[in-house]
Design a protein around this motif. Structure first.
Motif, PDB file in Angstrom:
ATOM      1  N   MET A  95       2.900  19.771   8.855  1.00 29.63           N
ATOM      2  CA  MET A  95       2.014  19.118   8.070  1.00 29.63           C
ATOM      3  C   MET A  95       1.286  19.620   7.000  1.00 29.63           C
ATOM      4  O   MET A  95       1.004  19.286   5.787  1.00 29.63           O
ATOM      5  N   VAL A  98       3.854  20.537   4.192  1.00 29.41           N
ATOM      6  CA  VAL A  98       4.540  19.688   4.031  1.00 29.41           C
ATOM      7  C   VAL A  98       3.373  19.384   2.621  1.00 29.41           C
ATOM      8  O   VAL A  98       4.100  18.544   1.617  1.00 29.41           O
ATOM      9  N   LEU A  99       2.154  18.865   3.020  1.00 35.82           N
ATOM     10  CA  LEU A  99       1.172  18.792   1.667  1.00 35.82           C
ATOM     11  C   LEU A  99       0.751  18.979   0.888  1.00 35.82           C
ATOM     12  O   LEU A  99       0.020  19.374  -0.627  1.00 35.82           O
ATOM     13  N   ARG A 101       3.000  21.416  -0.439  1.00 39.30           N
ATOM     14  CA  ARG A 101       4.135  21.090  -1.306  1.00 39.30           C
ATOM     15  C   ARG A 101       5.131  22.760  -0.799  1.00 39.30           C
ATOM     16  O   ARG A 101       5.454  23.183  -1.606  1.00 39.30           O
ATOM     17  N   SER A 104       9.440  21.296   0.539  1.00 32.13           N
ATOM     18  CA  SER A 104       9.073  19.821   0.643  1.00 32.13           C
ATOM     19  C   SER A 104      10.074  18.821   2.141  1.00 32.13           C
ATOM     20  O   SER A 104       9.868  19.403   2.502  1.00 32.13           O
ATOM     21  N   GLU A 105       9.614  17.261   2.081  1.00 31.13           N
ATOM     22  CA  GLU A 105      10.105  17.121   3.260  1.00 31.13           C
ATOM     23  C   GLU A 105      11.593  16.828   3.266  1.00 31.13           C
ATOM     24  O   GLU A 105      12.008  17.006   4.965  1.00 31.13           O
ATOM     25  N   LYS A 106      12.410  17.195   2.135  1.00 30.27           N
ATOM     26  CA  LYS A 106      13.640  17.227   2.520  1.00 30.27           C
ATOM     27  C   LYS A 106      14.065  18.357   2.997  1.00 30.27           C
ATOM     28  O   LYS A 106      15.553  18.629   4.072  1.00 30.27           O
ATOM     29  N   ALA A 108      12.122  20.448   4.875  1.00 32.81           N
ATOM     30  CA  ALA A 108      11.543  20.488   6.218  1.00 32.81           C
ATOM     31  C   ALA A 108      12.654  20.419   7.188  1.00 32.81           C
ATOM     32  O   ALA A 108      12.544  20.243   8.033  1.00 32.81           O
ATOM     33  N   TYR A 109      12.721  19.256   6.820  1.00 36.31           N
ATOM     34  CA  TYR A 109      14.317  17.939   7.565  1.00 36.31           C
ATOM     35  C   TYR A 109      15.702  18.729   7.619  1.00 36.31           C
ATOM     36  O   TYR A 109      15.824  18.962   8.541  1.00 36.31           O
TER      37      TYR A 109
END
Length: 258
Positions: A95, A98-99, A101, A104-106, A108-109
């Motif tokens: 977390m 991601v927080l 930056r 990015s969320e993408k 990480a996914y």
């Protein structure tokens, strides 16, 4: 199965540090000569990495990533003092990444290996089924029968290491450990010995996926960029597997006596 032994955070270092030192020496002397020359691919990768490293943003992200890693290690070492389980620490670290930056969320996914997650998730209930249905006992009896009635700790260690290594070469190392752990516990109970030695052998064997590009994610990740073939892994990895087997057979029974 209820009294499963617990290893200390630094207990893995007893076997891990010798294997790391020997592995470095092996790759600097013998292993590097067995790896095919991939200068072009490596140079392109190095150039790309150097360009990314010159960016101030990349430097900041690197600092954050290192900070999160160090903090996670501290929380893992002092898990009992902080009262935060390892899996919660991992989620918290992700977390923060991601927080801030840093990733990015993408990204990480996309970094999630869902095939490995599904495989491990499927192996966990299989390991439970092995223990509860008696299949683990049957396999353990077969292993002990194959080793012989007078088999000593060195033979058992070598046999467990060999079986686990074969499994981890064709499946996730986590899945291989989950599959072999209940069998190892039954073998220890049948022999009337401390299960720590056998479980540590399973741990080391499950991590020894050097002779296959599919045994562990890092091997798969460098398969394409390094332009390697399956045979390259066998040429470089198998000799180190033999070395690791010898080290494991010598050190494990000494540190964790049967």
């Amino acid at each position: 199965m209820e009294n499963t032994p617990v290893f200390g955070f630094f207990e893995f270092a007893y076997i891990g540090i010798p294997l790391t030192i020997i592995g470095i020496i092996y790759m600097m002397t013998i292993g590097c000569k067995l790896i095919p020359n991939r200068e072009t691919a490596l140079e392109e990768a190095d150039t790309k990495n150097e360009e990314e490293a010159t960016s101030e943003e990349a430097t900041w992200k690197q600092m954050v990533a290192i900070g999160v890693l160090l903090a996670a290690v501290v929380f893992m070492i002092f898990e009992e003092q902080f009262g935060i389980p390892l899996h919660i620490v991992s989620v918290m670290g992700a977390m923060v990444i991601v927080l801030t930056r840093t990733m990015s969320e993408k990204k990480a996914y996309r970094s999630l290996d869902f095939s490995t997650i599904i495989l491990v998730a499927a192996m966990m209930p299989m390991a439970t089924a092995l223990a509860e249905t008696g299949a683990a006992q049957m396999i353990a009896d077969y292993v002990l029968e194959m080793a012989g009635s007078n088999a000593g700790p060195y033979v058992i260690t070598a046999l467990i290491f060999g079986v686990t290594t074969v499994l981890t070469s064709v499946m996730s190392n986590t899945a291989a450990a989950a599959l072999m752990a209940p069998i190892g516990l039954v073998i220890a109970a049948s022999m009337g010995v401390d299960p720590k030695a056998i479980l540590m052998t399973v741990c080391v064997g499950a991590s020894a996926a050097y002779a296959s590009p599919v045994g562990t994610p890092p091997n798969t990740m460098i398969y394409g960029p390094g332009n390697y073939t399956f045979l390259d892994y066998i040429k470089c990895g198998f000799p180190f597997l033999v070395i690791q087997l010898i080290v494991c057979v010598v050190i494990v029974p000494l540190i964790w006596p049967f």
